[in-house]
Design a protein around this motif. Structure first.
Motif: not given
Length: 338
Positions: A235-243, A272-275, A302-304, A308-309
């Motif tokens: 399986p794939v484990l996705w990590y994503l972050e929002n800029c 990921g964490r995001s502002a 979430y908030d890993i 960008h934070v």
């Protein structure tokens, strides 16, 4: 089969700008970063693109790709670290010589994650999502950021451990008088949609969702083919972050990824964490994560420490990872499994 580069002592870093270069008023920051890397025992070779910036890019798409290709094929350069991200890396992808991608690390994030994911998907060579060069320009590195070097020095078939940060940075304060690049003031707390401790594992893929979503439907975004050819149905484990995406735009992007099959045979998603996670008409980021978890029937963390934070953990695209969250603290083992 995933192939892993390895960072050796005294390696030579190639600095090129496949997205944004560094404008003249910021050249001192790049020079400081290069000097610090030399003090840490590395050699540094800077390309021409890094010193230029005009109209949201360092140079033309072809020039950026040519310099990147040359560094990838050079026997003098052991790893590539761009100065930072940017906006328009996607323009140069069609000129990248994927048939001549040598096994050397590429480290970066933001717009650079587009190049990282495309290379791993097309070649099976692991790439490193983590700090950029500018953020290595101070004498002191926090424990999370400093792990970039041990992670990239890990041998194939070995495992490296990283833990969540103790604190993160709420906002940037660009001052030259500080000995560290980040100002870590807020307590880190990894969260789960279930509000319970979670353990999840799988092959890591991911990056900045603002840009990697644009690989969908292109020759550079064949997640299904990568899974079938490289992962032996793991399986794939996705990590994503929002800029920069609003919650509504983030939701649209996640639905598109699901409809495109990117979340098929997936074990979980790390955000990921995001502002940028501002509500739209009371539609919150927690709503986005809750709906996604219900649709996919898988854990959402979430908030890993990603993106960008800062600070951020070094994620290896293609590595087999086990991630645990207990009482708000995160632990991640990355196994450099072929």
């Amino acid at each position: 089969m995933i192939k892993y580069p390895r960072l050796a002592d005294g390696a030579t870093i190639g600095v090129t700008a496949p997205s944004s270069g560094v404008p003249k008023e910021w050249h001192h920051r790049l020079e400081l970063a290069c000097d610090q890397m030399k003090r840490r025992g590395f050699e540094v070779i800077c390309g021409e693109t890094v010193w230029k910036q005009r109209k949201a890019k360092s140079s033309s798409a072809k020039e950026r790709a040519d310099e990147f290709n040359q560094m990838m094929q050079s026997n003098e350069i052991d790893l590539i670290i761009p100065p930072w991200g940017g906006e328009l890396l996607i323009e140069m992808l069609e000129y990248v010589d994927f048939n001549q991608i040598n096994e050397k690390w590429i480290l970066g994030y933001s717009d650079i994650s587009l190049l990282l994911l495309a290379i791993t998907l097309k070649t099976g060579i692991a790439t490193a999502h983590g700090t950029n060069l500018i953020d290595l320009g101070k004498a002191e590195l926090d424990a999370t950021t400093a792990m970039w070097q041990p992670v990239l020095s890990t041998e194939a078939s070995e495992t490296v451990l990283q833990r969540s940060s103790s604190q993160f940075q709420k906002e940037w304060q660009d001052t030259n008088d500080s000995s560290s690049v980040y100002h870590l003031t807020e307590e880190t707390h990894w969260q789960t949609i279930s509000n319970h401790d979670v353990q999840v594992q799988g092959r890591l893929l991911g990056g900045c969702i603002d840009v990697i979503r644009h690989l969908i439907g292109t020759p550079f975004g064949d997640v299904k083919g990568f899974r079938e050819q490289m992962l032996n149905e793991e399986p794939v484990l996705w990590y994503l972050e929002n800029c920069e995406l609003s919650t509504a735009d983030l939701r649209r992007s996640l639905v598109q990824m699901r409809l495109a099959g990117w979340f098929d045979h997936c074990s979980g998603i790390l955000f990921g964490r995001s502002a940028a996670n501002h509500p739209v008409d009371d539609y919150t980021i927690e709503d986005v994560y809750t709906e996604l978890a219900a649709e996919l029937q898988m854990p959402i963390i979430y908030d890993i420490d990603c993106g960008h934070v800062p600070p951020q953990i070094t994620f290896i695209n293609g590595a087999y990872a086990k991630v645990e969250v207990k009482e708000g603290k995160g632990t991640m083992w990355q196994h450099f499994k072929p």
